[in-house]
Scaffold this motif. Structure first.
Motif, PDB file in Angstrom:
ATOM      1  N   ALA A 124     -50.174 -12.800  15.015  1.00 47.26           N
ATOM      2  CA  ALA A 124     -49.128 -11.792  15.219  1.00 47.26           C
ATOM      3  C   ALA A 124     -49.383 -10.616  14.279  1.00 47.26           C
ATOM      4  O   ALA A 124     -49.464 -10.794  13.057  1.00 47.26           O
ATOM      5  N   ALA A 125     -49.541  -9.423  14.831  1.00 50.91           N
ATOM      6  CA  ALA A 125     -49.801  -8.231  14.017  1.00 50.91           C
ATOM      7  C   ALA A 125     -48.544  -7.810  13.265  1.00 50.91           C
ATOM      8  O   ALA A 125     -47.435  -7.928  13.777  1.00 50.91           O
ATOM      9  N   ARG A 126     -48.732  -7.327  12.079  1.00 49.80           N
ATOM     10  CA  ARG A 126     -47.633  -6.818  11.259  1.00 49.80           C
ATOM     11  C   ARG A 126     -48.006  -5.429  10.750  1.00 49.80           C
ATOM     12  O   ARG A 126     -49.165  -5.173  10.434  1.00 49.80           O
ATOM     13  N   PRO A 127     -47.039  -4.511  10.624  1.00 48.19           N
ATOM     14  CA  PRO A 127     -47.347  -3.179  10.096  1.00 48.19           C
ATOM     15  C   PRO A 127     -47.851  -3.251   8.660  1.00 48.19           C
ATOM     16  O   PRO A 127     -47.357  -4.048   7.856  1.00 48.19           O
ATOM     17  N   ALA A 128     -48.860  -2.439   8.358  1.00 51.43           N
ATOM     18  CA  ALA A 128     -49.363  -2.373   6.987  1.00 51.43           C
ATOM     19  C   ALA A 128     -48.336  -1.717   6.083  1.00 51.43           C
ATOM     20  O   ALA A 128     -47.490  -0.939   6.531  1.00 51.43           O
ATOM     21  N   GLY A 129     -48.395  -2.045   4.806  1.00 49.93           N
ATOM     22  CA  GLY A 129     -47.483  -1.431   3.845  1.00 49.93           C
ATOM     23  C   GLY A 129     -47.795   0.048   3.644  1.00 49.93           C
ATOM     24  O   GLY A 129     -48.945   0.472   3.773  1.00 49.93           O
ATOM     25  N   VAL A 130     -46.789   0.842   3.376  1.00 49.43           N
ATOM     26  CA  VAL A 130     -46.973   2.284   3.165  1.00 49.43           C
ATOM     27  C   VAL A 130     -46.323   2.678   1.842  1.00 49.43           C
ATOM     28  O   VAL A 130     -45.478   1.963   1.303  1.00 49.43           O
ATOM     29  N   ARG A 131     -46.730   3.830   1.345  1.00 50.64           N
ATOM     30  CA  ARG A 131     -46.131   4.331   0.109  1.00 50.64           C
ATOM     31  C   ARG A 131     -45.949   5.846   0.197  1.00 50.64           C
ATOM     32  O   ARG A 131     -46.590   6.510   1.016  1.00 50.64           O
ATOM     33  N   ALA A 132     -45.112   6.363  -0.658  1.00 50.40           N
ATOM     34  CA  ALA A 132     -44.863   7.801  -0.700  1.00 50.40           C
ATOM     35  C   ALA A 132     -46.037   8.496  -1.392  1.00 50.40           C
ATOM     36  O   ALA A 132     -46.741   7.885  -2.207  1.00 50.40           O
TER      37      ALA A 132
END
Length: 371
Positions: A213-221
């Motif tokens: 199951a694919a999950r969104p990668a983490g993001v940062r400001a």
């Protein structure tokens, strides 16, 4: 196998053949031998016919000895020139939708006589349609930051950034330029990633990893310039815009991350369906549904962040507008970024032609409406 059915090409609905593991013995035709069927000779001996015949003439050893399920969904059309006075052209077609099931969990014997359910729709059909609809706003949204990324700060106030009047406007433009330039690149990248994901979801290429199951990668400001060198009103404006810009970039990155996860999921669903793996199909369909909800939520968060930036700039009498000529340049900037991904204007025109036509643009309005 307990199945009685007419030839699969004339069964009005899906054919389901079921049986226990002991039906497995080498060389047994599970359906029938296509080489003996008269209709086979009416189609050209090409790759499409081979695909049809492979499905139509499925052997028992195409399923594991312990039992399993295999789905066949094949359609073929051909145009034949027929003799006559005068000669005429006849279009013929055939299709086969069959499910072979043996071993534990198979339906009762004899239930696959042509009265079964129709083939299920693709588990990600809704996501493909949503991606098609999202291509135009995604292209529109990316145009502004992708053009600004290539602009020098000397253009601020000369058509791209248009200001009103006021004693503080000079300092406001300096602050705005200092905080706008660093976010153009990240916003352009996020916009391009969203477009690529939309296009690939729409095209539906199969991808490996069907049981994941694919999950969104983490993001940062992003890191933006400090406001310590400003004082008073300019410092308050800088601090507020800096926070709003950081929030906008993070939101755009989240939208792109969810879109990419959805792209992966749709590709895996296509591969799972081709393999006839029901457990993988179920997993990818559930994942796609979850990610679709997350994508809509990410777009709302991005719209909220964009609205905050637009409201702050308008309150400072700053406007961001593109002329028709600048809009044309912006569209070309987006296409240049898409080219390394193998996506061209000709690819996009059938589904998002309006986004490829230049015209005057209010970029602040677009910030508030990313989808």
């Amino acid at each position: 196998m307990g199945v009685s059915a007419t030839l699969p090409d004339v069964v009005p609905s899906q054919l389901t053949a079921t049986g226990p593991p002991d039906c497995q013995f080498p060389g047994a035709w599970l359906l029938s031998n296509p080489s003996d069927a008269s209709f086979s000779r009416q189609f050209p001996n090409d790759a499409q016919s081979k695909t049809f015949n492979d499905a139509f003439g499925a052997y028992s050893n195409s399923l594991p000895a312990t039992g399993g399920i295999k789905r066949y969904d094949v359609e073929q059309a051909s145009t034949q020139n027929q003799p006559g006075n005068p000669p005429y052209t006849e279009k013929i077609s055939r299709s086969m939708h069959a499910v072979l099931s043996t071993g534990p969990g198979s339906p009762p014997l004899g239930t696959g006589n042509g009265a079964g359910p129709s083939p299920p729709p693709k588990p990600t059909a809704a996501q493909k349609e949503a991606a098609r609809r999202d291509l135009r706003p995604a292209l529109d949204w990316a145009a502004g930051p992708c053009l600004q990324q290539g602009l020098s700060l000397s253009l601020i106030g000369a058509g791209v950034l248009v200001s009103g009047s006021g004693a503080i406007i000079g300092g406001t433009l300096v602050v705005t330029g200092a905080l706008t330039a660093p976010i153009a690149g990240p916003l352009c990248t996020a916009g391009i990633e969203r477009i690529v994901a939309d296009y690939r979801i729409y095209k539906d290429p199969p991808l490996p990893g069907i049981h994941l199951a694919a999950r969104p990668a983490g993001v940062r400001a992003p890191r933006l310039p400090s406001c310590t060198r400003y004082h008073g009103r300019l410092k308050r404006y800088c601090v507020g815009l800096r926070a709003d810009n950081a929030r906008l970039v993070k939101a755009a990155r989240q939208t792109a991350a969810v879109a990419h996860a959805l792209e992966t999921t749709v590709g895996r669903a296509a591969a799972a369906q081709a393999a006839g793996d029901q457990s993988a199909i179920t997993l990818q369909a559930a994942t796609a549904k979850l990610l679709s909800t997350q994508f809509r939520s990410a777009l709302r968060a991005e719209a909220s962040a964009g609205s905050r930036v637009a409201k702050r700039l308008r309150a400072a009498n700053v406007r961001l507008r593109l002329s028709t000529a600048q809009s044309a340049s912006a569209i070309q900037a987006v296409l240049a970024r898409l080219a390394p991904q193998g996506i061209t204007g000709a690819d996009l025109a059938p589904v998002a032609a309006a986004a490829l036509r230049p015209g005057p643009v209010d970029l602040l309005e677009r910030l508030a409406h990313p989808g």
